[in-house]
Write a protein that holds these residues in place. Structure first.
Motif, short mmCIF file in Angstrom:
data_model
loop_
_atom_site.label_atom_id
_atom_site.label_comp_id
_atom_site.label_asym_id
_atom_site.label_seq_id
_atom_site.Cartn_x
_atom_site.Cartn_y
_atom_site.Cartn_z
N GLY A 283 -0.48 6.78 18.37
CA GLY A 283 -1.61 7.68 18.50
C GLY A 283 -1.14 9.12 18.48
O GLY A 283 0.04 9.42 18.64
N GLY A 284 -2.11 9.99 18.25
CA GLY A 284 -1.76 11.41 18.24
C GLY A 284 -2.97 12.26 18.00
O GLY A 284 -4.11 11.81 18.13
N GLY A 285 -2.71 13.50 17.63
CA GLY A 285 -3.80 14.42 17.38
C GLY A 285 -3.31 15.85 17.34
O GLY A 285 -2.10 16.12 17.38
N ARG A 286 -4.29 16.73 17.27
CA ARG A 286 -3.98 18.16 17.20
C ARG A 286 -3.91 18.73 18.61
O ARG A 286 -4.66 18.31 19.49
N TYR A 287 -2.97 19.65 18.83
CA TYR A 287 -2.80 20.23 20.17
C TYR A 287 -2.62 21.75 20.08
O TYR A 287 -1.63 22.31 20.52
N ASP A 288 -3.64 22.41 19.52
CA ASP A 288 -3.53 23.83 19.23
C ASP A 288 -3.31 24.73 20.45
O ASP A 288 -2.77 25.82 20.31
N GLY A 289 -3.70 24.29 21.65
CA GLY A 289 -3.54 25.17 22.81
C GLY A 289 -2.26 24.94 23.60
O GLY A 289 -1.96 25.67 24.54
N LEU A 290 -1.46 23.94 23.22
CA LEU A 290 -0.36 23.52 24.08
C LEU A 290 0.75 24.57 24.21
O LEU A 290 1.22 24.86 25.31
N ILE A 291 1.15 25.15 23.09
CA ILE A 291 2.25 26.11 23.13
C ILE A 291 1.85 27.31 24.00
O ILE A 291 2.66 27.82 24.79
N GLU A 292 0.60 27.71 23.89
CA GLU A 292 0.11 28.81 24.72
C GLU A 292 0.14 28.40 26.20
O GLU A 292 0.55 29.18 27.07
N GLN A 293 -0.27 27.17 26.45
CA GLN A 293 -0.27 26.61 27.80
C GLN A 293 1.15 26.67 28.40
O GLN A 293 1.33 26.82 29.61
N LEU A 294 2.15 26.56 27.53
CA LEU A 294 3.54 26.56 28.01
C LEU A 294 4.12 27.97 28.04
O LEU A 294 5.32 28.15 28.24
N GLY A 295 3.27 28.98 27.81
CA GLY A 295 3.73 30.36 27.94
C GLY A 295 4.08 31.03 26.63
O GLY A 295 4.62 32.14 26.62
N GLY A 296 3.81 30.38 25.51
CA GLY A 296 4.11 30.97 24.21
C GLY A 296 2.90 31.60 23.57
O GLY A 296 1.82 31.61 24.16
N PRO A 297 3.07 32.14 22.35
CA PRO A 297 1.93 32.70 21.62
C PRO A 297 1.03 31.57 21.10
O PRO A 297 1.48 30.43 20.97
N ALA A 298 -0.22 31.90 20.80
CA ALA A 298 -1.14 30.89 20.26
C ALA A 298 -0.54 30.31 18.98
O ALA A 298 -0.25 31.04 18.04
N THR A 299 -0.27 29.00 18.98
CA THR A 299 0.40 28.35 17.86
C THR A 299 -0.23 26.98 17.66
O THR A 299 -0.29 26.19 18.61
N PRO A 300 -0.71 26.68 16.46
CA PRO A 300 -1.29 25.35 16.26
C PRO A 300 -0.21 24.27 16.17
O PRO A 300 0.94 24.55 15.84
N GLY A 301 -0.60 23.04 16.45
CA GLY A 301 0.34 21.93 16.34
C GLY A 301 -0.41 20.63 16.20
O GLY A 301 -1.58 20.52 16.60
N CYS A 302 0.25 19.66 15.58
CA CYS A 302 -0.37 18.35 15.40
C CYS A 302 0.75 17.33 15.33
O CYS A 302 1.85 17.65 14.86
N GLY A 303 0.50 16.12 15.80
CA GLY A 303 1.56 15.12 15.74
C GLY A 303 1.11 13.76 16.23
O GLY A 303 -0.07 13.55 16.54
N TRP A 304 2.07 12.84 16.27
CA TRP A 304 1.78 11.49 16.76
C TRP A 304 3.05 10.85 17.28
O TRP A 304 4.16 11.37 17.06
N ALA A 305 2.88 9.77 18.01
CA ALA A 305 4.02 8.95 18.40
C ALA A 305 3.63 7.48 18.28
O ALA A 305 2.48 7.10 18.52
N ALA A 306 4.60 6.67 17.88
CA ALA A 306 4.39 5.23 17.70
C ALA A 306 5.38 4.48 18.57
O ALA A 306 6.56 4.82 18.60
#
Ligand code: HAM
Length: 418
Positions: A283-306
């Motif tokens: 499963g996976g998905g887009r996580y556009d707010g995560l890097i910002e949540q971790l103290g970085g600049p607004a950065t989009p991201g998407c991924g999955w793990a199996a």
């Protein structure tokens, strides 16, 4: 018999299973490598805060499933329960925003969750994961989903079902939850009591209720997909169009939820009917707010793990390459006491590119030939009291006396003929 056992929820990877895992790894390497994903490995443990902030304070993972310990110096560390937050941490720490975007990374690592063990659910388990950081367009989402589908197909994971949805933004979700809670409160007579009790805690759970009355009520409930902001709806429509064009079959599931808080917009999950209760393969998905949540600049991201174990459980036979032994060096006569010649022959054979083993257990010659047969040796060289070596072709049964220096060339010629 040792009184020790592997800890509950863990397992040993024995050689036959290691061979299947190696095949899985090769498929991941080939499929993800061809799309520009490069391997990353992060530490097995991280600062606890990375997960409480990244995965989400309110999630089951953070609330109940983390292996957290003090490092002896008053710092709280946690065995990684998942890979996305660590990869985003590494992206930030190493200034990867300066690299060409998106930065595409994959991993095959073990993760730790203190869950109740059962088939397909372990406390230490492995995941193949892929993360694309720095690109926000729908092509990234669609490409990742397709790569995951290709991986599952290459491994032979059977009976898969892909469900997708979109979560929109956090603001849309908060607004939608209020609307759904109001919808449910207005219809409490048409809901099971346990659903009513959970309305304010988590109204989304009402969609999962098993009873017919609640299910009938929920047919008229608004879904999050109906409430997406126009840019989010457009993003999702484009992801779907690309999946349609690629011929990938999926189901739209507006009630799809995943146990991690960082998702926004696209969300997806593969299940396999072959797995029983723990049916989630990947499963996976887009996580556009995560890097910002971790103290970085607004950065989009998407991924999955199996999940590696779940993929292998659902894969059935995964053919592994035969383990070849080109040469077994047997020892007779004084070579039983003095193994130097046998040792040198086996070492030289390996340097010449052959796989070679020598007798290490002091067996009789008969026992050695039996052993050579059991391990599937193609040739056996018998070193004894003579200056020559007896070389036996185990396939044909032919045996001949040979100069020691001729053993390796003969086998090499043989391999080329084979
Ligand atoms: P996840 O759904 O928590 O997502 O885990 C992904 C996969 O790991 C599951 O589908 C399952 O196959 C496997 N898995 C999870 N827990 C266990 C367990 N206790 N035992 C065996 N297998 C398990 C994530 O971890 C996200 N980081 C995925 C992601 C990457 N999202 C964006 N990028």
């Amino acid at each position: 018999v040792s009184s020790f056992q592997a800890p509950r929820g863990t397992f040993d990877v024995l050689p036959a299973d290691a061979a299947r895992r190696a095949v899985l790894e090769q498929h991941a390497h080939r499929i993800l490598g061809a799309a520009g994903y490069r391997r990353i490995e992060t530490p097995t443990f991280e600062s606890t805060q990375l997960f409480s902030r990244g995965v989400g304070e309110a999630t089951d993972i953070v609330q109940k499933e983390m292996y957290t310990f003090d490092d002896g110096g008053g710092r709280s560390l946690t065995l990684r329960p998942e890979g996305t937050a660590p990869v985003c941490r590494a992206y930030l720490e190493h200034g990867m925003h300066k690299l060409p975007q998106p930065v595409k990374l994959w991993y095959l690592s073990s993760f730790f969750r203190a869950e109740a063990p059962q088939r397909g659910r372990y406390r230490q388990f492995w995941q193949v994961g892929a993360e694309a950081i720095g690109a926000g367009g729908p092509e990234t989402d669609a490409e990742l989903i397709l790569l995951l589908a290709d991986l599952l197909e290459a491994i032979g994971v059977k009976e898969t079902r892909l469900r997708i949805s979109s979560l929109g933004t956090a603001a849309t979700r908060a607004e939608y939850r209020r609307e759904l809670a109001a919808f449910l409160h207005a219809r409490e007579d048409g809901l099971a009591p346990e659903v009513v009790a959970r309305i304010d805690l988590n109204p989304m759970r009402a969609f999962d209720a098993g009873d017919a009355i609640t299910q009938r009520t929920m047919r008229d409930a608004p879904t999050l997909l109906d409430r997406l902001a126009s840019e989010d709806a457009e993003h999702f429509a484009q992801v779907r169009r690309m999946l349609d064009d690629a011929g990938l079959r999926y189901e739209l599931d507006p009630t799809l939820v995943r146990g991690l808080d960082y998702y926004a917009r696209t969300l997806f999950e593969f299940t396999s009917e072959d797995l029983g209760a723990q049916s989630g393969v990947a499963g996976g998905g887009r996580y556009d707010g995560l890097i910002e949540q971790l103290g970085g600049p607004a950065t989009p991201g998407c991924g999955w793990a199996a999940g590696v174990e779940r993929m292998l459980l659902a894969a059935g036979d995964l053919p592994t390459p035969p383990e070849l032994v080109d040469l077994f060096v047997a020892r007779a006569g004084r070579a039983l006491q003095d193994g130097a010649d046998a040792f040198a022959l086996a070492a030289n054979a390996r340097r010449a590119g052959l796989s070679a083993q020598l007798e290490l257990d002091g067996r009789s010659l008969r026992g050695q030939l039996k052993h050579a047969d059991r391990i599937g040796a193609r040739y056996v060289a018998i070193i004894g009291d003579e200056d020559t070596v007896s070389l036996r072709n185990m396939e044909s049964g032919d045996q001949a006396e040979t100069e020691p220096a001729a053993v390796i060339p003969t086998i090499l010629r043989g391999s080329r003929l084979a």
